[in-house]
Structures are given as C-alpha cells and as structure tokens.
Design a protein around this motif. Structure first.
Motif, PDB file in Angstrom:
ATOM      1  N   TYR A   4     -23.103  43.335  12.469  1.00 20.31           N
ATOM      2  CA  TYR A   4     -23.162  42.630  10.962  1.00 20.31           C
ATOM      3  C   TYR A   4     -22.078  41.785  10.499  1.00 20.31           C
ATOM      4  N   GLN A   5     -22.298  41.691   9.481  1.00 21.45           N
ATOM      5  CA  GLN A   5     -21.141  40.784   9.014  1.00 21.45           C
ATOM      6  C   GLN A   5     -20.434  41.601   7.855  1.00 21.45           C
ATOM      7  N   HIS A   6     -18.307  41.592   8.019  1.00 23.13           N
ATOM      8  CA  HIS A   6     -18.184  41.922   7.650  1.00 23.13           C
ATOM      9  C   HIS A   6     -17.302  40.488   6.605  1.00 23.13           C
ATOM     10  N   THR A   7     -17.114  40.726   5.498  1.00 16.63           N
ATOM     11  CA  THR A   7     -16.711  39.005   4.878  1.00 16.63           C
ATOM     12  C   THR A   7     -15.709  40.305   3.580  1.00 16.63           C
ATOM     13  N   ILE A   8     -14.996  39.290   3.273  1.00 18.99           N
ATOM     14  CA  ILE A   8     -13.987  39.694   1.763  1.00 18.99           C
ATOM     15  C   ILE A   8     -13.452  38.925   1.120  1.00 18.99           C
ATOM     16  N   ALA A   9     -14.187  38.988   0.091  1.00 21.61           N
ATOM     17  CA  ALA A   9     -13.807  38.156  -1.283  1.00 21.61           C
ATOM     18  C   ALA A   9     -12.884  38.577  -1.886  1.00 21.61           C
ATOM     19  N   GLU A  10     -12.411  37.845  -2.693  1.00 25.21           N
ATOM     20  CA  GLU A  10     -11.112  37.582  -3.778  1.00 25.21           C
ATOM     21  C   GLU A  10     -12.004  37.292  -5.124  1.00 25.21           C
ATOM     22  N   LEU A  11     -11.632  38.633  -6.054  1.00 31.42           N
ATOM     23  CA  LEU A  11     -11.664  39.160  -7.186  1.00 31.42           C
ATOM     24  C   LEU A  11     -10.707  38.575  -8.108  1.00 31.42           C
ATOM     25  N   THR A  12     -10.927  37.500  -9.210  1.00 30.74           N
ATOM     26  CA  THR A  12      -9.864  37.499  -9.809  1.00 30.74           C
ATOM     27  C   THR A  12     -10.825  37.566 -11.346  1.00 30.74           C
ATOM     28  N   ALA A  13      -9.758  38.103 -12.449  1.00 33.06           N
ATOM     29  CA  ALA A  13     -10.249  38.113 -13.596  1.00 33.06           C
ATOM     30  C   ALA A  13     -10.042  37.187 -14.669  1.00 33.06           C
ATOM     31  N   TRP A  14     -10.386  37.198 -15.546  1.00 33.32           N
ATOM     32  CA  TRP A  14      -9.914  35.946 -16.689  1.00 33.32           C
ATOM     33  C   TRP A  14     -10.764  35.948 -18.302  1.00 33.32           C
ATOM     34  N   GLU A  15      -9.374  35.732 -18.970  1.00 37.73           N
ATOM     35  CA  GLU A  15      -9.688  36.213 -20.092  1.00 37.73           C
ATOM     36  C   GLU A  15      -9.473  35.117 -21.919  1.00 37.73           C
ATOM     37  N   ARG A  24      -6.762  32.676 -19.251  1.00 39.68           N
ATOM     38  CA  ARG A  24      -5.212  33.221 -19.088  1.00 39.68           C
ATOM     39  C   ARG A  24      -6.076  34.267 -18.022  1.00 39.68           C
ATOM     40  N   MET A  25      -4.945  34.273 -16.655  1.00 42.80           N
ATOM     41  CA  MET A  25      -6.002  35.150 -15.697  1.00 42.80           C
ATOM     42  C   MET A  25      -5.460  36.590 -15.970  1.00 42.80           C
ATOM     43  N   VAL A  26      -5.968  37.748 -15.535  1.00 44.54           N
ATOM     44  CA  VAL A  26      -5.506  38.940 -16.161  1.00 44.54           C
ATOM     45  C   VAL A  26      -5.030  39.454 -15.050  1.00 44.54           C
ATOM     46  N   GLY A  27      -4.176  40.562 -14.273  1.00 47.34           N
ATOM     47  CA  GLY A  27      -3.577  40.607 -13.464  1.00 47.34           C
ATOM     48  C   GLY A  27      -3.365  39.770 -11.989  1.00 47.34           C
ATOM     49  N   GLU A  28      -3.568  40.278 -10.720  1.00 45.80           N
ATOM     50  CA  GLU A  28      -3.588  39.774  -9.406  1.00 45.80           C
ATOM     51  C   GLU A  28      -4.075  39.653  -8.938  1.00 45.80           C
ATOM     52  N   PRO A  29      -4.866  38.694  -7.536  1.00 45.49           N
ATOM     53  CA  PRO A  29      -6.240  38.684  -7.332  1.00 45.49           C
ATOM     54  C   PRO A  29      -6.152  40.176  -6.548  1.00 45.49           C
ATOM     55  N   ARG A  30      -7.467  40.233  -5.884  1.00 43.70           N
ATOM     56  CA  ARG A  30      -7.734  41.272  -5.169  1.00 43.70           C
ATOM     57  C   ARG A  30      -8.739  40.714  -4.232  1.00 43.70           C
ATOM     58  N   ASP A  31      -8.363  41.951  -3.387  1.00 41.58           N
ATOM     59  CA  ASP A  31      -9.662  41.562  -2.076  1.00 41.58           C
ATOM     60  C   ASP A  31      -9.785  42.674  -2.719  1.00 41.58           C
ATOM     61  N   ILE A  32     -12.107  42.265  -2.003  1.00 42.63           N
ATOM     62  CA  ILE A  32     -13.205  43.282  -2.275  1.00 42.63           C
ATOM     63  C   ILE A  32     -14.281  43.130  -1.189  1.00 42.63           C
ATOM     64  N   PRO A  33     -13.860  44.241   0.095  1.00 44.74           N
ATOM     65  CA  PRO A  33     -14.491  43.322   1.221  1.00 44.74           C
ATOM     66  C   PRO A  33     -16.143  43.720   0.881  1.00 44.74           C
ATOM     67  N   PHE A  34     -17.450  43.491   2.053  1.00 41.59           N
ATOM     68  CA  PHE A  34     -18.436  43.722   2.290  1.00 41.59           C
ATOM     69  C   PHE A  34     -18.945  43.785   3.422  1.00 41.59           C
ATOM     70  N   VAL A  35     -20.391  44.694   3.442  1.00 43.35           N
ATOM     71  CA  VAL A  35     -20.627  44.374   4.797  1.00 43.35           C
ATOM     72  C   VAL A  35     -22.280  44.079   4.034  1.00 43.35           C
ATOM     73  N   ILE A  36     -22.756  43.092   5.087  1.00 43.57           N
ATOM     74  CA  ILE A  36     -24.136  42.635   5.054  1.00 43.57           C
ATOM     75  C   ILE A  36     -24.691  43.397   6.745  1.00 43.57           C
ATOM     76  N   ARG A  37     -25.345  44.165   6.627  1.00 45.82           N
ATOM     77  CA  ARG A  37     -26.342  44.866   7.956  1.00 45.82           C
ATOM     78  C   ARG A  37     -27.726  43.677   8.236  1.00 45.82           C
ATOM     79  N   GLU A  38     -27.424  43.015   9.588  1.00 42.23           N
ATOM     80  CA  GLU A  38     -28.238  42.318  10.063  1.00 42.23           C
ATOM     81  C   GLU A  38     -29.208  42.586  11.052  1.00 42.23           C
ATOM     82  N   THR A  39     -28.980  43.582  11.308  1.00 45.67           N
ATOM     83  CA  THR A  39     -29.472  44.775  12.563  1.00 45.67           C
ATOM     84  C   THR A  39     -28.976  46.033  12.977  1.00 45.67           C
ATOM     85  N   ARG A  40     -29.291  46.837  13.262  1.00 45.13           N
ATOM     86  CA  ARG A  40     -28.845  48.408  13.564  1.00 45.13           C
ATOM     87  C   ARG A  40     -27.724  48.223  14.684  1.00 45.13           C
ATOM     88  N   ARG A  41     -27.862  47.386  15.364  1.00 44.84           N
ATOM     89  CA  ARG A  41     -26.392  46.819  15.997  1.00 44.84           C
ATOM     90  C   ARG A  41     -25.934  45.398  15.385  1.00 44.84           C
TER      91      ARG A  41
END
Length: 268
Positions: free
Chosen positions: A255-266, A236-253
């Motif tokens: 970057y990738q900026h991405t947003i993952a969705e987090l879900t929790a299940w019991e 069963r799903m616990v709570g609501e989905p939430r957005d979790i951003p993250f950044v991957i550095r490719e070079t000093r200038r």
C-alpha cells in the motif's frame, strides 16, 4: 463494495462456477487503484480521502450558498457525489484522464463499476461497487462529468461557489496558470480548496514551473509559499493548513500511505 471472486476461487467451488469474463472489468492498474481508493473499504483505519475532502469543504461552506461546485481533477468521481449529497444543487466533475472521466461518467449513468484488483502476482480479485451501497444513488442527477484541461478550461465551466482541486496542483503542466485564472470560474466570496502531497516530478511539470520543492539562493522554497504568492491578489487563506492522509492499495500486501496538505482560500 461486493467482492465477487478471485480468478482462482471459482475453480475451487463445488458447484458450477459463475463465469466471469475479465473484459467486463476495469483491469488497468491505476484505474483499479483509484476505483478502490474512491469507492472501496478504508485501509488501516485511514478514512476515505475524497469523502473526507468533501466533508471538509461542506464544513467550510457552512452558512454559504451551495449552488454549484466544481471538482477539478475529480479522478473517478467520489468527491463529486459527496458534494452533491452535502447539499450542492449542481456538481461538475472534471478530469484530464480519458479513463478516469469515463469511469466517473459510467458510475453516474449506470450507478455501479466493476474492477479487478491485483492480489499477488497474476492473481486478481473481481469487485463491483455501486452508488446504492454508499447512499449516493439519489444524487446522481445533480452530478455531471466531463473531460477537460484544468489549465485551459472551456468558458462554460463558470459560476461556482466552491472549487475543489484535490491532489491536482503538482500534476499540472502550468500550475500558476491554473491558480491565477481559476477566480474567473468562481462567484464572489467562493471557496477554493486545494489538497496536495506536493510530490513534484518533471514528468508532469517542468522544474521551472514548480511552485515549491526547490532551493532559491540556497534557501528552501515550499509549495505553500508558492500558493500564497500565486493567490495573493485574489484570495485570502481561510484557517490554517491541515494534513489529510490517504491510502492507495497496490496489492493485498503493498500500500501507499501519503499525506496531503489541505488549504482553503476565499475569493475576494
């Protein structure tokens, strides 16, 4: 994270330069990106992604047994160490990638990693990162890393109170198989935490095996719907989905900026 020098900075020093052999460092582009993403500084005020995932897992585990945790798709291991710091007695980190597994295991065994980051063109900078700097050295003995296929786990990986699958599901060749069998590895009442940007690609997963990101009879099918369907009989799903951003550095200038969705299940 200690910045050591770029390969051009040493030449400019007035004193005799420190000899840095590039073969001492992880220079593969993807490996370096993940070392920086897991253990390097935050970029653009976006919090460290594996540490954030671990923090949310620990919040959701409040009042629950924190015996054993499985970090499946652990990459280079930061999330596993964070779960151990948060109170888990035993944390197992698994990754299919030989390179990522070896880096995580080296961090656990030696307490530090060295890697080279692209700066511009052929210019790279050299870095050393250590568990001591992050306050994680004391939990090394409670973390172990292995190479494994998430869709075909050996029997020994079982008995977990928490399973974290961070940015894994859309890189599996058989995501439904993983979702419909992962309960076999978990204790009753255990939590399954899934994060993903749902970036389905046929180079990783055949189109017919995607959980979402396509149309059926003209109607959009979203990955969250596919997760609910695949997990409905056991979780069963616990709570609501939430957005979790993250950044991957490719070079000093760049970057990738991405947003993952987090879900929790019991697990029932």
């Amino acid at each position: 994270m200690r910045h050591i020098a770029t390969d051009t900075e040493s030449d400019a020093m007035d004193t005799a330069p420190v000899v840095i052999r590039q073969d001492q460092y992880e220079t593969d582009t993807l490996a370096a990106q993940y070392c920086d993403a897991h253990y390097g500084p935050d970029h653009f005020d976006v919090a460290n992604f594996p540490a954030t995932c671990a923090r949310i897992c620990l919040e959701l585990m409040e009042g629950r047994t924190k015996g054993a945790a499985l970090d499946v798709g652990c990459a280079v291991g930061r999330g596993s160490f964070e779960l151990a710091r948060g109170g888990f007695e035993r944390v197992t980190g698994l990754d299919f990638s030989t390179r990522f597994f070896r880096l995580a295991a080296r961090m656990q065994e030696e307490g530090y990693l060295r890697f080279a980051l692209p700066e511009e063109g052929e210019i790279v900078s050299f870095h050393e990162i250590g568990l001591v700097d992050l306050g994680l050295a004391e939990v090394r003995d409670r973390v172990a890393f292995f190479q494994a296929d998430a869709c075909n786990l050996p029997d020994k990986f079982a008995g977990y109170d928490l399973v974290l699958a961070a940015n894994l599901i859309d890189r599996l060749y058989a995501p439904r198989r993983f979702l419909t069998t992962i309960h076999e590895r978990m204790n009753p009442g255990g939590l399954l935490i899934i994060t993903s940007p749902y970036s389905w690609l046929e180079e990783f997963t055949k189109h017919e095996d995607w959980l979402g990101g396509y149309r059926d009879a003209g109607e959009p099918v979203w990955t969250l719907d596919g997760l609910k369907e695949a997990l409905a009989t056991r979780f069963r799903m616990v709570g609501e989905p939430r957005d979790i951003p993250f950044v991957i550095r490719e070079t000093r200038r760049k970057y990738q900026h991405t947003i993952a969705e987090l879900t929790a299940w019991e697990l029932a």
